[in-house]
Enzyme design. Structure first.
Site, PDB file in Angstrom:
ATOM      1  N   GLN A  46      35.327  24.929 139.045  1.00 37.74           N
ATOM      2  CA  GLN A  46      34.106  25.263 139.763  1.00 37.74           C
ATOM      3  C   GLN A  46      34.436  25.956 141.083  1.00 37.74           C
ATOM      4  OE1 GLN A  46      31.118  25.145 138.710  1.00 37.74           O
ATOM      5  NE2 GLN A  46      30.934  23.551 137.160  1.00 37.74           N
ATOM      6  N   GLU A  88      38.836  19.649 124.747  1.00 34.75           N
ATOM      7  CA  GLU A  88      38.819  21.005 125.306  1.00 34.75           C
ATOM      8  C   GLU A  88      39.599  21.928 124.373  1.00 34.75           C
ATOM      9  OE1 GLU A  88      38.540  24.440 127.127  1.00 34.75           O
ATOM     10  OE2 GLU A  88      37.390  22.693 127.825  1.00 34.75           O
ATOM     11  N   ASP A  94      29.594  19.684 128.862  1.00 39.92           N
ATOM     12  CA  ASP A  94      29.560  20.762 129.853  1.00 39.92           C
ATOM     13  C   ASP A  94      29.877  22.066 129.138  1.00 39.92           C
ATOM     14  OD1 ASP A  94      29.574  22.310 132.104  1.00 39.92           O
ATOM     15  OD2 ASP A  94      31.335  21.390 133.027  1.00 39.92           O
ATOM     16  N   CYS A 133      24.803  25.517 132.761  1.00 35.71           N
ATOM     17  CA  CYS A 133      24.852  26.662 133.662  1.00 35.71           C
ATOM     18  C   CYS A 133      23.832  27.715 133.263  1.00 35.71           C
ATOM     19  CB  CYS A 133      26.261  27.272 133.692  1.00 35.71           C
ATOM     20  SG  CYS A 133      26.845  27.873 132.102  1.00 35.71           S
TER      21      CYS A 133
END
Length: 439
Positions: free
Chosen positions: A276, A326, A369, A396
């Site tokens: 971020q 991930e 996320d 987002c």
């Protein structure tokens, strides 16, 4: 065609929105809600139009003077003409509108669900990372900069006030150094990134190139003189497209990783890995998600699309059974190193979240996320089969969040709160922490 209109709101873009006399919606860049403007229509379709301001007739009470000399030219931050309190209001309105329409919640329920936008203490100078495209100028010399608004053309900026003060003037310094290095031969650099941490003082320069021979010593010395740094790395990719074509990371000088702190956790981040860009706001984002989940020490929790572990490490401090999934190899390696360094028992899984989630069994809580595209179509049903009590969805993109909210509600989860967090002042972008609870 030209006519006078009033700008009513901001769109989820750099444009303000008004109506023409024929009833069509018109999008006008560089405007502010409340502006009375003379607009030249540049494109007209069946239901909407595009326009540009020819005259600012009466400026809005919410209009501000941009802090950056490139405002309106650079494509990086198109809301600088809007006062910050109005930016926060408009970001909340965007989320409310998407939940009301796209998710089908209706205006009243959406208004009740969405909290006020969490402001950023820094509205300029907040970015820990600046990234520049590269090319040739009119004289054929190496240059770097931002893309112009609505164009792929490079704008050779001298500074970027959105960056930390320590890297604000990096564009000028790096352009000069790399132009000097490229005077004898083309180094094949197509992207340059610089990261700086206010917490650790770390500063890393990342030079993106294709594989091949390279003047390591000369680059190291020149970069040291151009910008005070703790690390210079070369990121090698197959072509100038996606970081997914990653072929290798070469440490030119220094530590070879960049470090920063979120939620009192220190992260060592490789140049290709995502992190971020607003570290202070990232801490608020993580705390909102973890507080919303209310995990217990013996809970089984999955962090999907986990990246380098921004949520994973704080989760592992609160409960003993954490799965982290991930797909991007660089981030997986960074997280595994962090878990080992901190002595945290985290099962790090390198793979696609949509494929891996059904293999994890029953869970007590889930963090997702996802990228801007949102969740894969199968994810809502997979989440339902895992039977978590709560899901924290970090978004987002308000539109894909709203779409996925409807899918999750269809399989037995109720959206209980949605909190927009302003990670990107002066832009239309907004992150949201959405908490879903099993019915």
């Amino acid at each position: 065609m030209s006519e006078k209109i009033t700008i009513e709101r901001l769109s989820y873009s750099d444009a303000g929105v008004g109506h023409l006399s024929n009833g069509k919606v018109v999008f006008v860049p560089g405007t502010c809600p409340g502006d009375e403007v003379e607009v030249q229509v540049t494109e007209e379709k069946k239901r909407l139009a595009q326009g540009v301001v020819t005259t600012l007739v009466t400026p809005s009470a919410h209009r501000a003077t941009p802090a950056c000399p490139y405002a309106g030219i650079c494509g990086g931050c198109g809301w600088q003409q809007v006062a910050y309190p109005k930016q926060l209001e408009e970001k909340r309105n965007t989320l409310v509108s998407q939940l009301a329409r796209t998710a089908g919640f209706g205006q009243q329920r959406a208004e009740e669900l969405v909290a006020e936008t969490v402001p950023s203490k820094r509205t300029m100078g907040y970015r820990n990372k600046l990234e520049f495209g590269c090319g040739k100028d009119a004289q054929g010399r190496f240059t770097l900069g931002m893309h112009k608004a609505g164009s792929n053309d490079l704008l050779s900026i001298e500074s970027c006030p959105l960056g930390h003060k320590q890297i604000e003037k990096a564009p000028k310094a790096l352009r000069g150094a790399l132009r000097y290095l490229s005077s004898g031969n083309d180094l094949g650099i197509y992207r340059v990134g610089v990261r700086h941490s206010l917490a650790t003082g770390a500063c890393e320069i990342a030079l993106w190139t294709n594989p091949g021979p390279w003047p390591r010593t000369a680059v190291a010395k020149t970069m040291e003189n151009a910008l005070k740094n703790t690390s210079v790395v070369r990121v090698m990719t197959k072509d100038t497209g996606s970081a997914r074509d990653f072929k290798g990371l070469e440490v030119i000088s220094g530590k070879g990783v960049w470090t920063d702190t979120v939620c009192d956790e220190t992260y060592s981040v490789s140049a290709p890995s995502f992190f971020q860009v607003n570290s202070a706001q990232a801490t608020k984002l993580v705390n909102l998600a973890l507080d919303g989940l209310e995990v217990q020490p013996d809970d089984y929790v999955a962090d999907l699309y986990c990246g380098v572990g921004t949520f994973t490490l704080p989760l592992a401090r609160r409960c003993d059974n954490v799965f982290a999934v991930e797909s991007y190899g660089s981030s997986v390696r960074d997280l595994r190193r962090a878990a080992e360094r901190e002595g945290l028992d985290i099962e790090v899984i390198g793979g696609d979240s949509a494929r891996e989630l059904p293999l994890l069994g029953q869970l007590d809580a889930i963090v997702v996320d996802p990228p801007r595209a949102g969740l894969a179509p199968t994810m809502a049903q997979s989440i339902a089969q895992a039977k978590p009590h709560k899901v924290a969805y970090i978004s987002c993109d308000p539109a894909t969040l709203a779409r996925d909210a409807a899918r999750l509600e269809a399989v037995g989860y109720t959206l209980s709160s949605a909190t927009p967090v302003d990670m990107f002042p002066q832009t239309f972008h907004v992150e949201t922490v959405a908490i879903f609870q099993r019915k």
